[in-house]
Scaffold this motif. Structure first.
Motif, PDB file in Angstrom:
ATOM      1  N   SER A 110       0.102  -8.246  -9.757  1.00 25.52           N
ATOM      2  CA  SER A 110       1.436  -8.670  -9.291  1.00 25.52           C
ATOM      3  C   SER A 110       2.146  -7.628  -8.437  1.00 25.52           C
ATOM      4  O   SER A 110       3.341  -7.753  -8.177  1.00 25.52           O
ATOM      5  N   LEU A 111       1.437  -6.612  -7.984  1.00 25.59           N
ATOM      6  CA  LEU A 111       2.010  -5.610  -7.089  1.00 25.59           C
ATOM      7  C   LEU A 111       1.401  -5.785  -5.701  1.00 25.59           C
ATOM      8  O   LEU A 111       0.210  -6.066  -5.575  1.00 25.59           O
ATOM      9  N   PRO A 112       2.189  -5.620  -4.645  1.00 24.03           N
ATOM     10  CA  PRO A 112       1.645  -5.766  -3.294  1.00 24.03           C
ATOM     11  C   PRO A 112       0.770  -4.587  -2.898  1.00 24.03           C
ATOM     12  O   PRO A 112       0.736  -3.548  -3.580  1.00 24.03           O
ATOM     13  N   ALA A 113       0.072  -4.740  -1.785  1.00 20.71           N
ATOM     14  CA  ALA A 113      -0.682  -3.649  -1.175  1.00 20.71           C
ATOM     15  C   ALA A 113       0.180  -3.052  -0.063  1.00 20.71           C
ATOM     16  O   ALA A 113       0.430  -3.709   0.955  1.00 20.71           O
ATOM     17  N   ILE A 114       0.634  -1.830  -0.281  1.00 17.06           N
ATOM     18  CA  ILE A 114       1.444  -1.126   0.714  1.00 17.06           C
ATOM     19  C   ILE A 114       0.853   0.265   0.873  1.00 17.06           C
ATOM     20  O   ILE A 114       0.855   1.064  -0.071  1.00 17.06           O
ATOM     21  N   GLY A 115       0.317   0.556   2.039  1.00 17.56           N
ATOM     22  CA  GLY A 115      -0.294   1.863   2.252  1.00 17.56           C
ATOM     23  C   GLY A 115      -1.189   1.851   3.467  1.00 17.56           C
ATOM     24  O   GLY A 115      -1.355   0.829   4.149  1.00 17.56           O
ATOM     25  N   VAL A 116      -1.798   3.006   3.754  1.00 14.83           N
ATOM     26  CA  VAL A 116      -2.633   3.147   4.948  1.00 14.83           C
ATOM     27  C   VAL A 116      -4.024   2.589   4.687  1.00 14.83           C
ATOM     28  O   VAL A 116      -4.497   2.535   3.545  1.00 14.83           O
ATOM     29  N   SER A 117      -4.687   2.166   5.743  1.00 10.19           N
ATOM     30  CA  SER A 117      -6.042   1.652   5.649  1.00 10.19           C
ATOM     31  C   SER A 117      -7.024   2.805   5.500  1.00 10.19           C
ATOM     32  O   SER A 117      -6.711   3.965   5.790  1.00 10.19           O
ATOM     33  N   SER A 118      -8.242   2.469   5.068  1.00 12.72           N
ATOM     34  CA  SER A 118      -9.293   3.490   4.977  1.00 12.72           C
ATOM     35  C   SER A 118      -9.766   3.926   6.348  1.00 12.72           C
ATOM     36  O   SER A 118     -10.269   5.035   6.521  1.00 12.72           O
ATOM     37  N   ALA A 119      -9.610   3.059   7.351  1.00 17.03           N
ATOM     38  CA  ALA A 119     -10.132   3.339   8.682  1.00 17.03           C
ATOM     39  C   ALA A 119      -9.253   4.285   9.489  1.00 17.03           C
ATOM     40  O   ALA A 119      -9.755   5.066  10.299  1.00 17.03           O
ATOM     41  N   SER A 120      -7.929   4.216   9.260  1.00 13.82           N
ATOM     42  CA  SER A 120      -7.023   5.016  10.082  1.00 13.82           C
ATOM     43  C   SER A 120      -5.644   5.072   9.446  1.00 13.82           C
ATOM     44  O   SER A 120      -5.138   4.051   8.979  1.00 13.82           O
ATOM     45  N   ASP A 159       7.311   6.272  -5.138  1.00 12.28           N
ATOM     46  CA  ASP A 159       5.895   6.564  -5.362  1.00 12.28           C
ATOM     47  C   ASP A 159       5.069   5.325  -5.015  1.00 12.28           C
ATOM     48  O   ASP A 159       5.204   4.278  -5.647  1.00 12.28           O
ATOM     49  N   LEU A 160       4.207   5.458  -4.020  1.00 13.92           N
ATOM     50  CA  LEU A 160       3.417   4.319  -3.578  1.00 13.92           C
ATOM     51  C   LEU A 160       2.032   4.255  -4.215  1.00 13.92           C
ATOM     52  O   LEU A 160       1.255   3.341  -3.894  1.00 13.92           O
ATOM     53  N   SER A 161       1.711   5.169  -5.115  1.00 17.57           N
ATOM     54  CA  SER A 161       0.371   5.129  -5.714  1.00 17.57           C
ATOM     55  C   SER A 161       0.096   3.826  -6.464  1.00 17.57           C
ATOM     56  O   SER A 161      -1.039   3.317  -6.409  1.00 17.57           O
TER      57      SER A 161
END
Length: 431
Positions: free
Chosen positions: A371-381, A417-419
């Motif tokens: 129930s938490l969104p995905a917010i963060g940088v991609s693995s590619a860049s 905290d975005l972890s």
């Protein structure tokens, strides 16, 4: 039906852009506005235009008090009963079950006590941040008139159902969320004409709503366009990071190179993330609703029938009755019998409700198991940022997500905290 002017779309894509936002739902439109306010040049690309998909048909609430994850112990106990009812609050079409089984295993794991506790902490912090960010956004965009505080009322049909809700309200109280349990005459005052089958309710006075989610998103896009944000129609089919930026290729063959990219294409984001090396367990909660004419009933606030998985919302465009969860992906045809079932229940709960003249709708909520969104940088860049998977809370967390994405692209330390929201958090889990 009231609408807001929609920003014009570009006939031609420019060869390059500073920031490209993929997706013009409420997350993408909010993100574009926040980036523009931070001094960035922004191009938004969407296959159907402003709020052309799920953002157009949501229930219209800023549900900042909704910090309890879907996969709670109480929720998991109800799942077998609900699945036995194809028109109940939660359903899975039998032919989709093999495909969604890995997601269900992760959902089950998200319901363990350690996971629930950490999820609530993360969600509460995100809600507090998003509430402040929303105040900033609607003020900065000049659209405060499209938001009002009307309160919500969650209703219970039995003492057992009411008592089962109390641990969740205790958690909310820990995080400073105000509410009041009501009964008897106080319950009737909250919503005249309510069926006497309800024994209690919980009133949240600071519950906010937009006048209409499509109108709100269009107004926000218009405000961004007036500041220079550009909008283009097109379906992004591929992304390829290079030394000079990310090349985006559209389905019709057009290309554009962007210095930075934000992927917030809702339920359609999974494929793009996979191209960048991130296998994210994003699934689709297909939600249904019926919007009745504005005079169908007089509502003083949003009504929440948690035991049945739907809400009744007063919008400028009508009375919207919808919710429920159908885990059915993007390709199966709609089952509007689910909308019919909710409308029938709403009539039983609100006997004065006039059910004629409704418009049915189905949308795709992008949902992750915890129930938490995905917010963060991609693995590619680090120049490609994800912002999707908000489930039922896209409108609620749109402004907060927009501020966090802006901080990530500007290489600033995020305000929270975005972890817990890290897109790759599922990568090394067995379930």
């Amino acid at each position: 039906m009231t609408t807001s002017p929609t920003p014009p779309h570009l006939e031609m894509l420019p060869p390059s852009a500073d920031v490209v936002v993929v997706g013009a739902g409420v997350i993408g439109t909010s993100t574009a506005f926040a980036l523009q306010a931070a001094g960035r040049s922004v191009l938004v690309i969407d296959r159907k235009g402003i709020a052309g998909e799920t953002s157009a048909g949501n229930a219209g609430a800023f549900a900042f008090s909704d910090i309890i994850p879907l996969a709670t112990k109480g929720m998991l106990a109800k799942v077998p009963k609900w699945l036995a009812d194809p028109l109940g609050p939660l359903s899975i079409p039998p032919r989709y079950l093999p495909q969604i089984t890995p997601w269900l295993m992760r959902f089950w794991r998200a319901g363990w006590p350690d996971k629930i506790e950490s999820s609530i902490r993360a969600q509460a912090e995100m809600m507090h941040f998003s509430q402040a960010a929303t105040d900033w956004l609607v003020s900065e965009a000049g659209i405060a008139d499209k938001v009002q505080t009307i309160g919500s009322l969650e209703l219970y049909e039995s003492e057992a159902e009411f008592k089962a809700s109390l641990p969740g309200w205790a958690e909310r109280e820990k995080h400073g969320i105000g509410f009041e349990h009501v009964r008897g005459g106080a319950l009737a005052e909250q919503q005249p004409g309510l069926s006497d089958r309800f024994v209690a309710g919980t009133y949240v006075p600071q519950w906010n709503m937009v006048d209409d989610p499509y109108s709100y998103t269009c107004a926000l896009a218009t405000a961004g366009h007036q500041r220079g944000t550009q909008f283009a129609l097109g379906a992004v089919a591929a992304l390829r990071p290079t030394e000079n930026g990310t090349v985006l290729t559209l389905e019709d063959g057009r290309t554009i190179i962007a210095r930075q990219v934000v992927i917030c294409g809702g339920a359609w984001s999974k494929t793009l993330a996979a191209q960048l090396g991130d296998r994210i367990p994003l699934e689709t909660e297909r939600g249904y609703n019926t919007t009745l004419p504005p005079d169908a009933i007089t509502l003083s606030r949003q009504l929440i029938f948690g035991g049945h998985g739907f809400v009744v919302s007063p919008l400028s465009t009508g009375i919207r009755i919808g919710g429920a969860v159908e885990l059915g992906g993007l390709k199966l045809p709609p089952n509007y019998a689910r909308a019919d079932a909710m409308l029938k229940k709403a009539k039983a709960f609100l006997p004065d409700l006039k059910t004629e003249g409704g418009r049915q709708w189905m949308g795709y909520r992008p949902s992750l198991p915890d129930s938490l969104p995905a917010i963060g940088v991609s693995s590619a860049s680090p120049d490609i940022v994800y912002a999707f998977g908000h489930g039922h809370l896209g409108l609620t967390q749109s402004a907060g997500t927009a501020r966090l994405v802006t901080q990530l692209l500007d290489r600033e330390t995020p305000a929270i905290d975005l972890s817990p929201f890290r897109p790759q958090r599922f990568a090394f889990s067995r379930i």
